[in-house]
Every structure is written in structure tokens, then in C-alpha cells.
Design a protein around this motif. Structure first.
Motif, PDB file in Angstrom:
ATOM      1  N   GLU A   1      51.518  62.517  14.706  1.00 58.43           N
ATOM      2  CA  GLU A   1      50.703  61.940  13.633  1.00 58.43           C
ATOM      3  C   GLU A   1      50.580  62.941  12.486  1.00 58.43           C
ATOM      4  O   GLU A   1      50.659  62.568  11.302  1.00 58.43           O
ATOM      5  CB  GLU A   1      49.324  61.568  14.175  1.00 58.43           C
ATOM      6  N   LEU A   2      50.384  64.207  12.839  1.00 57.10           N
ATOM      7  CA  LEU A   2      50.309  65.251  11.818  1.00 57.10           C
ATOM      8  C   LEU A   2      51.623  65.344  11.051  1.00 57.10           C
ATOM      9  O   LEU A   2      51.640  65.389   9.816  1.00 57.10           O
ATOM     10  CB  LEU A   2      49.974  66.598  12.454  1.00 57.10           C
ATOM     11  N   ILE A   3      52.733  65.368  11.789  1.00 56.00           N
ATOM     12  CA  ILE A   3      54.027  65.587  11.129  1.00 56.00           C
ATOM     13  C   ILE A   3      54.429  64.380  10.288  1.00 56.00           C
ATOM     14  O   ILE A   3      55.139  64.521   9.274  1.00 56.00           O
ATOM     15  CB  ILE A   3      55.105  65.962  12.165  1.00 56.00           C
ATOM     16  N   ASN A   4      53.988  63.194  10.663  1.00 54.74           N
ATOM     17  CA  ASN A   4      54.241  62.010   9.823  1.00 54.74           C
ATOM     18  C   ASN A   4      53.546  62.158   8.473  1.00 54.74           C
ATOM     19  O   ASN A   4      54.125  61.833   7.419  1.00 54.74           O
ATOM     20  CB  ASN A   4      53.778  60.741  10.525  1.00 54.74           C
ATOM     21  N   SER A   5      52.302  62.648   8.507  1.00 58.00           N
ATOM     22  CA  SER A   5      51.585  62.887   7.247  1.00 58.00           C
ATOM     23  C   SER A   5      52.259  64.007   6.454  1.00 58.00           C
ATOM     24  O   SER A   5      52.427  63.904   5.222  1.00 58.00           O
ATOM     25  CB  SER A   5      50.123  63.273   7.543  1.00 58.00           C
ATOM     26  N   TYR A   6      52.653  65.049   7.159  1.00 55.37           N
ATOM     27  CA  TYR A   6      53.297  66.201   6.509  1.00 55.37           C
ATOM     28  C   TYR A   6      54.598  65.773   5.823  1.00 55.37           C
ATOM     29  O   TYR A   6      54.873  66.131   4.671  1.00 55.37           O
ATOM     30  CB  TYR A   6      53.551  67.280   7.553  1.00 55.37           C
ATOM     31  N   MET A   7      55.403  64.985   6.532  1.00 62.03           N
ATOM     32  CA  MET A   7      56.692  64.567   5.980  1.00 62.03           C
ATOM     33  C   MET A   7      56.524  63.526   4.871  1.00 62.03           C
ATOM     34  O   MET A   7      57.377  63.410   3.979  1.00 62.03           O
ATOM     35  CB  MET A   7      57.594  64.027   7.087  1.00 62.03           C
ATOM     36  N   SER A   8      55.430  62.778   4.898  1.00 60.45           N
ATOM     37  CA  SER A   8      55.157  61.852   3.790  1.00 60.45           C
ATOM     38  C   SER A   8      54.992  62.622   2.480  1.00 60.45           C
ATOM     39  O   SER A   8      55.497  62.217   1.428  1.00 60.45           O
ATOM     40  CB  SER A   8      53.885  61.041   4.067  1.00 60.45           C
TER      41      SER A   8
ATOM     42  N   LEU B   1      47.062  61.907  -1.491  1.00 56.01           N
ATOM     43  CA  LEU B   1      45.786  62.580  -1.210  1.00 56.01           C
ATOM     44  C   LEU B   1      45.287  62.253   0.200  1.00 56.01           C
ATOM     45  O   LEU B   1      44.729  63.112   0.895  1.00 56.01           O
ATOM     46  CB  LEU B   1      44.755  62.167  -2.252  1.00 56.01           C
ATOM     47  N   GLN B   2      45.504  61.001   0.633  1.00 58.58           N
ATOM     48  CA  GLN B   2      45.092  60.588   1.970  1.00 58.58           C
ATOM     49  C   GLN B   2      45.855  61.357   3.047  1.00 58.58           C
ATOM     50  O   GLN B   2      45.272  61.841   4.022  1.00 58.58           O
ATOM     51  CB  GLN B   2      45.309  59.079   2.143  1.00 58.58           C
ATOM     52  N   GLU B   3      47.162  61.481   2.844  1.00 59.21           N
ATOM     53  CA  GLU B   3      47.984  62.217   3.818  1.00 59.21           C
ATOM     54  C   GLU B   3      47.619  63.698   3.835  1.00 59.21           C
ATOM     55  O   GLU B   3      47.573  64.322   4.900  1.00 59.21           O
ATOM     56  CB  GLU B   3      49.474  62.052   3.481  1.00 59.21           C
ATOM     57  N   LEU B   4      47.333  64.244   2.668  1.00 58.04           N
ATOM     58  CA  LEU B   4      46.931  65.658   2.586  1.00 58.04           C
ATOM     59  C   LEU B   4      45.614  65.889   3.320  1.00 58.04           C
ATOM     60  O   LEU B   4      45.442  66.879   4.040  1.00 58.04           O
ATOM     61  CB  LEU B   4      46.809  66.077   1.119  1.00 58.04           C
ATOM     62  N   SER B   5      44.670  64.956   3.169  1.00 60.04           N
ATOM     63  CA  SER B   5      43.383  65.075   3.868  1.00 60.04           C
ATOM     64  C   SER B   5      43.573  64.936   5.385  1.00 60.04           C
ATOM     65  O   SER B   5      42.874  65.590   6.169  1.00 60.04           O
ATOM     66  CB  SER B   5      42.393  64.042   3.362  1.00 60.04           C
ATOM     67  N   ASN B   6      44.533  64.100   5.810  1.00 63.12           N
ATOM     68  CA  ASN B   6      44.832  63.962   7.243  1.00 63.12           C
ATOM     69  C   ASN B   6      45.311  65.288   7.831  1.00 63.12           C
ATOM     70  O   ASN B   6      44.926  65.677   8.936  1.00 63.12           O
ATOM     71  CB  ASN B   6      45.912  62.899   7.461  1.00 63.12           C
ATOM     72  N   ILE B   7      46.151  65.968   7.069  1.00 65.22           N
ATOM     73  CA  ILE B   7      46.689  67.254   7.527  1.00 65.22           C
ATOM     74  C   ILE B   7      45.569  68.278   7.686  1.00 65.22           C
ATOM     75  O   ILE B   7      45.469  68.961   8.706  1.00 65.22           O
ATOM     76  CB  ILE B   7      47.763  67.764   6.548  1.00 65.22           C
ATOM     77  N   TYR B   8      44.691  68.353   6.693  1.00 65.13           N
ATOM     78  CA  TYR B   8      43.618  69.346   6.766  1.00 65.13           C
ATOM     79  C   TYR B   8      42.568  68.966   7.801  1.00 65.13           C
ATOM     80  O   TYR B   8      41.963  69.837   8.437  1.00 65.13           O
ATOM     81  CB  TYR B   8      42.994  69.543   5.381  1.00 65.13           C
ATOM     82  N   ARG B   9      42.333  67.690   7.987  1.00 66.45           N
ATOM     83  CA  ARG B   9      41.407  67.263   9.037  1.00 66.45           C
ATOM     84  C   ARG B   9      41.932  67.684  10.408  1.00 66.45           C
ATOM     85  O   ARG B   9      41.195  68.180  11.256  1.00 66.45           O
ATOM     86  CB  ARG B   9      41.204  65.748   8.983  1.00 66.45           C
ATOM     87  N   TYR B  10      43.217  67.470  10.613  1.00 63.62           N
ATOM     88  CA  TYR B  10      43.843  67.880  11.888  1.00 63.62           C
ATOM     89  C   TYR B  10      43.741  69.397  12.051  1.00 63.62           C
ATOM     90  O   TYR B  10      43.432  69.902  13.133  1.00 63.62           O
ATOM     91  CB  TYR B  10      45.305  67.449  11.893  1.00 63.62           C
ATOM     92  N   ASN B  11      44.012  70.105  10.971  1.00 63.98           N
ATOM     93  CA  ASN B  11      43.958  71.567  11.026  1.00 63.98           C
ATOM     94  C   ASN B  11      42.573  72.070  11.418  1.00 63.98           C
ATOM     95  O   ASN B  11      42.424  73.005  12.215  1.00 63.98           O
ATOM     96  CB  ASN B  11      44.365  72.132   9.665  1.00 63.98           C
TER      97      ASN B  11
END
Length: 350
Positions: free
Chosen positions: A227-234, A201-211
Motif C-alpha cells: 500500500e505504501l509503495i503504491n502511493s510512492y509510485m503514484s 497530496l493525498q498520496e504524499l499524506s499516505n506515505i507520511y502517515r505510514y512513516n
């Protein structure tokens, strides 16, 4: 380069005018005198008139670019008109005196006494004024038209960039399929591993925050994209496990380089969406930099034969962004069973 071309075109224009004037002069001499006399006068008049016009043109260029900006505020209309009027009159009088002095000194008929300020002097003065004023007013007119054209071009470019930025802000919203798959994975994790679900959930929120925060930017540092792609690949690792491999070979010294936001997400999403991802044939995605070009490479194992067509829209959008931003555009090709995306990186201005 553009300025030199404009100056060359102006010289050709004045040469045409001078040739036209000399042609009329030759025809007039043929009718009033004879061909031989007309030709002899034209042979002398043509280079003299061309050199004379070039002198007026280049002296004006020098005054406009080097001298006058140091003397007056060129935005002040009254000062601008006053200075150029003074320059035209000064040139007219100076060239007339030079001409009359030379003609008076080398006068062949010594017995014919004439005044320095005779009718010829005033006629030469009038001709000088007409030629100088013609060149100056033509130059002012052409420069004003060029300035208007430049303003129109800049305004059009700005409007295009604004439209592209607005369009990209809408286009860069994450794929609904990605959101659907993420929530499916999350719902499965909640009942099995709450810590992993929390991390997911934390990584998903990171992706949407960046978006939300970066998608409207024109370019972003490579560091933020990673940083975005690290969250995406997680998230993808939780979904696919060992079936997907991500390798980052980018040096830290290159992280300041720029590229459009969500570029890596687009490329990684395409790689996962259109290739087989299986434990027997893991999908490996590697990123590296080669001569200011970001290389995103994945082993080529397409799910179907329409791989190229299915990639079209996203890649075309990315290419169109680069046409607005950079002299180079992304290149996509298949080599040795690898799909390679080469994305030009932009040097920061500072």
C-alpha cells in the motif's frame, strides 16, 4: 541441541573426576600393597564408579525434568530444598543398603561373623552421601550459572533490539530530497491540474502517515508495504510519467508475510536515485515472490560507476535488521543487466 551438549560436557567432567580419583587410588595401592593388586582393583573400581556416578546424574535429571515439577512448585524455595534434601538422603540410604546387602551375601570369609550395621556400613553410608551430595551441589551450581548466563544473553538481545528499533525509527524518516522533489512537483501541478494535485497530496499524506505509524514496528505485513509503495509510485509516475514502470506480480495469498517497515521504499528509492530514468530507457521495477523471498528487480542502468558504494549504507542497515530478526539476510546482485534484491519474508507466528 544445546541441552544435549551441556549434558555431554557434564559426563566428560565426571569422567575426569573419576579418572583422577582412580589414579590416586592406584598410586596409594602401589605404595601400600603392590602394582598387581592395585591394577586389579582399579580395573574393577573404574567402571563401577563411573556407572555409579552416571546413575546418580541421570536419575537426578529424570527427577528434575519429569517427576519433581509435578509434585511441587519449583519456584517455592522451601519446597525445593526440602524435596532435594529428601532425595539425597533417600538415595544415600538406599544405595548403602544395596551395597551392604550384596557385600554381606557374597562375603568370602564365612567364618568371620560381623554385624550388618558394622563400621563398613557407616563408612559406605558416608561415602555415598559425599558422592551424591557432590554431584547434586555441582549440578545446582552449574545450572544456576547457566540460568544467569541465559538471562544476561536475553537482556543483551533485548537492549540491542531496543537500540536498533530506536535507531531505525530515526533512520526511516523519508529522504529530504524526496520531500523537496515532491513539493516541487506539487507546486507545478497546482496551477496546471488541481485534481491531479489533490491526488498527489493525498498520496504524499499516505506515505507520511505510514512513516509515522509503522516505522517503529519491528515487522509489518507485506500488504501494508505494498500500500505504501503504491502511493510512492503514484508520486513517481506523476514526476517521471512513462519513463518509469512498476509491475506487481505478488499473489494475494502471500500478503500476510512479514518484513521490516519501509523496506520496499528503501529499495525503490535506491533504484530511482541511482539509475537513469528516461523515456528512451524507461526504468522498470518488478516485484515478485519466490520461495518466501521477495524479489525486487530493476533493469540495471546506473547513472555513474559508484553505484555499489552509493547503495552501501541503506543496504547494510537492512541487513543488520535481518541479523536480529531472521536466520537469513537480504542478498543483492546483478544478473543479466538486472539489479536483483532478494529479501527474506518472515512467516507470522500465528
Amino acid at each position: 541441541m544445546k541441552t544435549n551438549k551441556l549434558k555431554t560436557n557434564r559426563i566428560y567432567f565426571y569422567l575426569f573426576i573419576i579418572l583422577l580419583f582412580n589414579a590416586f587410588h592406584l598410586i596409594s595401592e602401589i605404595y601400600t600393597a603392590d602394582l598387581k593388586e592395585g591394577l586389579s582393583e582399579t580395573i574393577i573400581l573404574l567402571p563401577v564408579s563411573f556407572i555409579y556416578t552416571l546413575f546418580i546424574f541421570w536419575s537426578r535429571v529424570y527427577l528434575k525434568n519429569k517427576l519433581i515439577p509435578k509434585i511441587i512448585d519449583i519456584e517455592n524455595r522451601s519446597q525445593f530444598l526440602s524435596v532435594w534434601t529428601t532425595v539425597i538422603l533417600t538415595k544415600t540410604v538406599t544405595l548403602t543398603f544395596i551395597w551392604q546387602t550384596v557385600a554381606y551375601t557374597f562375603e568370602n570369609d564365612k567364618e568371620l561373623e560381623r554385624s550388618f550395621f558394622d563400621l563398613v556400613f557407616w563408612l559406605v553410608l558416608l561415602i555415598n552421601f559425599a558422592v551424591i551430595a557432590f554431584v547434586y551441589f555441582i549440578e545446582i551450581f552449574l545450572e544456576s550459572q547457566q540460568e544467569k548466563q541465559d538471562i544476561k544473553i536475553k537482556l543483551t538481545q533485548y537492549q540491542n533490539e531496543k537500540s536498533v528499533a530506536q535507531y531505525l525509527a530515526l533512520k526511516k524518516q523519508l529522504n529530504p530530497h524526496f520531500l523537496f522533489n515532491s513539493f516541487n512537483s506539487l507546486s507545478g501541478l497546482i496551477s496546471i491540474d488541481t485534481k491531479k494535485a489533490e491526488h498527489f497530496l493525498q498520496e504524499l499524506s499516505n506515505i507520511y502517515r505510514y512513516n509515522l505509524t509503522q516505522s517503529e514496528e519491528v515487522v509489518v505485513p507485506l500488504k501494508k508495504e505494498l500500500e505504501l509503495i503504491n502511493s510512492y509510485m503514484s508520486l513517481q509516475k506523476i514526476r517521471f510519467g512513462e519513463s518509469i514502470i512498476f509491475q506487481n506480480d505478488i499473489e494475494e495469498s502471500k500478503l500476510h508475510l512479514l518484513l521490516p517497515p519501509m523496506t520496499l521504499e528503501l529499495l525503490f528509492e535506491n533504484a530511482i536515485k541511482h539509475n537513469s530514468v528516461d523515456i528512451s530507457k524507461p526504468l522498470k521495477i518488478t516485484i515478485s515472490i519466490d520461495n518466501l523471498s521477495l524479489k525486487v528487480v530493476n533493469n540495471f542502468q546506473p547513472k555513474n560507476n559508484d553505484y555499489e558504494k552509493s547503495l552501501g549504507i541503506g543496504q547494510k542497515n537492512l541487513v543488520n535488521q535481518y541479523k536480529m530478526l531472521h536466520s537469513e539476510i537480504p542478498v543483492f546482485n546483478i544478473l543479466n543487466n538486472n539489479y536483483i534484491a532478494s529479501i527474506p519474508l518472515i512467516q507470522p507466528e500465528i
